[in-house]
Design a protein around this motif. Structure first.
Motif, mmCIF file in Angstrom:
data_model
loop_
_atom_site.group_PDB
_atom_site.id
_atom_site.type_symbol
_atom_site.label_atom_id
_atom_site.label_comp_id
_atom_site.label_asym_id
_atom_site.label_seq_id
_atom_site.Cartn_x
_atom_site.Cartn_y
_atom_site.Cartn_z
ATOM 1 N N LEU A 294 18.465 -1.851 -3.794
ATOM 2 C CA LEU A 294 18.245 -0.649 -2.992
ATOM 3 C C LEU A 294 17.791 -0.900 -1.557
ATOM 4 O O LEU A 294 18.043 -0.082 -0.674
ATOM 5 C CB LEU A 294 17.204 0.247 -3.680
ATOM 6 N N GLU A 295 17.084 -1.992 -1.301
ATOM 7 C CA GLU A 295 16.405 -2.173 -0.018
ATOM 8 C C GLU A 295 16.856 -3.383 0.802
ATOM 9 O O GLU A 295 16.716 -3.387 2.010
ATOM 10 C CB GLU A 295 14.886 -2.289 -0.243
ATOM 11 N N ARG A 296 17.342 -4.410 0.154
ATOM 12 C CA ARG A 296 17.661 -5.663 0.848
ATOM 13 C C ARG A 296 18.804 -5.462 1.832
ATOM 14 O O ARG A 296 19.829 -4.882 1.503
ATOM 15 C CB ARG A 296 18.007 -6.751 -0.154
ATOM 16 N N LEU B 21 10.366 3.197 -5.211
ATOM 17 C CA LEU B 21 11.751 2.865 -5.494
ATOM 18 C C LEU B 21 12.242 3.860 -6.541
ATOM 19 O O LEU B 21 11.573 4.079 -7.549
ATOM 20 C CB LEU B 21 11.873 1.444 -6.050
ATOM 21 N N LEU C 277 14.580 -3.873 -5.595
ATOM 22 C CA LEU C 277 14.503 -4.153 -4.159
ATOM 23 C C LEU C 277 15.807 -4.753 -3.646
ATOM 24 O O LEU C 277 16.312 -4.356 -2.592
ATOM 25 C CB LEU C 277 13.322 -5.081 -3.842
ATOM 26 N N SER D 125 14.835 -10.934 -2.690
ATOM 27 C CA SER D 125 13.408 -10.599 -2.660
ATOM 28 C C SER D 125 12.615 -11.603 -3.488
ATOM 29 O O SER D 125 13.129 -12.181 -4.452
ATOM 30 C CB SER D 125 13.200 -9.185 -3.204
ATOM 31 N N TYR E 4 4.920 1.364 -2.637
ATOM 32 C CA TYR E 4 6.259 1.537 -2.089
ATOM 33 C C TYR E 4 7.178 2.071 -3.183
ATOM 34 O O TYR E 4 7.374 1.438 -4.217
ATOM 35 C CB TYR E 4 6.781 0.213 -1.529
ATOM 36 N N ILE F 1 5.062 -3.642 5.088
ATOM 37 C CA ILE F 1 5.976 -2.501 5.014
ATOM 38 C C ILE F 1 5.266 -1.288 4.432
ATOM 39 O O ILE F 1 5.382 -0.190 4.962
ATOM 40 C CB ILE F 1 7.232 -2.850 4.190
ATOM 41 N N TYR G 201 15.464 4.925 -9.016
ATOM 42 C CA TYR G 201 16.729 4.493 -9.581
ATOM 43 C C TYR G 201 16.890 5.122 -10.958
ATOM 44 O O TYR G 201 15.930 5.165 -11.741
ATOM 45 C CB TYR G 201 16.764 2.961 -9.683
ATOM 46 N N LEU H 17 12.255 -9.758 1.471
ATOM 47 C CA LEU H 17 11.210 -8.818 1.090
ATOM 48 C C LEU H 17 10.278 -9.547 0.134
ATOM 49 O O LEU H 17 10.732 -10.369 -0.679
ATOM 50 C CB LEU H 17 11.803 -7.594 0.395
#
Length: 190
Positions: A129-131, A80, A126, A138, A78, A74, A82, A101
């Protein structure tokens, strides 16, 4: 592949059995190694973590092959964000089979217990915010030059996120190292 990639006799350092379902833990045990051979980077002396990461990104295909089947890259560093703060995961992958992830944190020295806290934070972010809705939690891998299994076991003891600690080696097998040196000498002479 050399026998190093296939021969895994050491005890794995992770908490997958305590933090994943039994099926996912078994699969994660198959997917993640206890040691990775990064000899393909051609590093012959100590480097900074940023240099290790840079070289891995340049050779991402080889790194993914070393990680195993099912990984998709990815990105590196990376971002993030918050609570008005920024965090950067060294390398982020997605594993198709685990539907998770996978955050990899690179460390050039020995394992330290505080790395687990940092990884735990990354995994929480992760997941928050991303899953995706259909994805599993993750998973984090802390990739260190070496580790003490007792220190890893104690550091992971009460952590409820799936985290593994793996070692890497930078030296190539003797025949590959010899080929690398011969090619470097030829390149220098041309």
């Amino acid at each position: 592949m050399d026998s190093f990639s296939h021969h895994q006799t050491q005890i794995k350092s992770h908490n997958f059995n305590e933090t994943l379902t039994a099926i996912d833990a078994d699969y994660a045990n198959e997917v993640f190694k206890d040691r990775y051979n990064l000899g393909f980077l051609g590093i012959t002396e100590q480097v900074k973590e940023t240099e290790l990461e840079k070289r891995l990104v340049e050779k991402i295909k080889n790194f993914i092959l070393e990680l195993g089947k099912g990984f998709t890259f990815i990105g590196n560093q990376y971002r993030l964000e918050y609570n008005n703060k920024e965090y950067f995961v060294d390398m982020l992958f997605f594993h198709r089979g685990l539907r998770s992830l996978v955050a990899i944190e690179l460390k050039i020295g020995s394992f330290k217990a505080e790395y687990v806290g940092k990884m735990n934070l990354y995994l929480s972010l992760l997941d928050k915010l991303e899953r995706g809705e259909t994805e599993n939690n993750s998973i984090g891998i802390i990739l260190c030059a070496d580790k003490d299994h007792v220190d890893v076991e104690i550091a992971l003891q009460d952590i409820n996120k799936p985290i593994g600690v793996a070692e890497y080696q930078l030296l190539l097998p003797k025949d590959q190292l010899q080929d690398l040196l011969v090619n470097e000498i030829k390149a220098y002479n041309n």
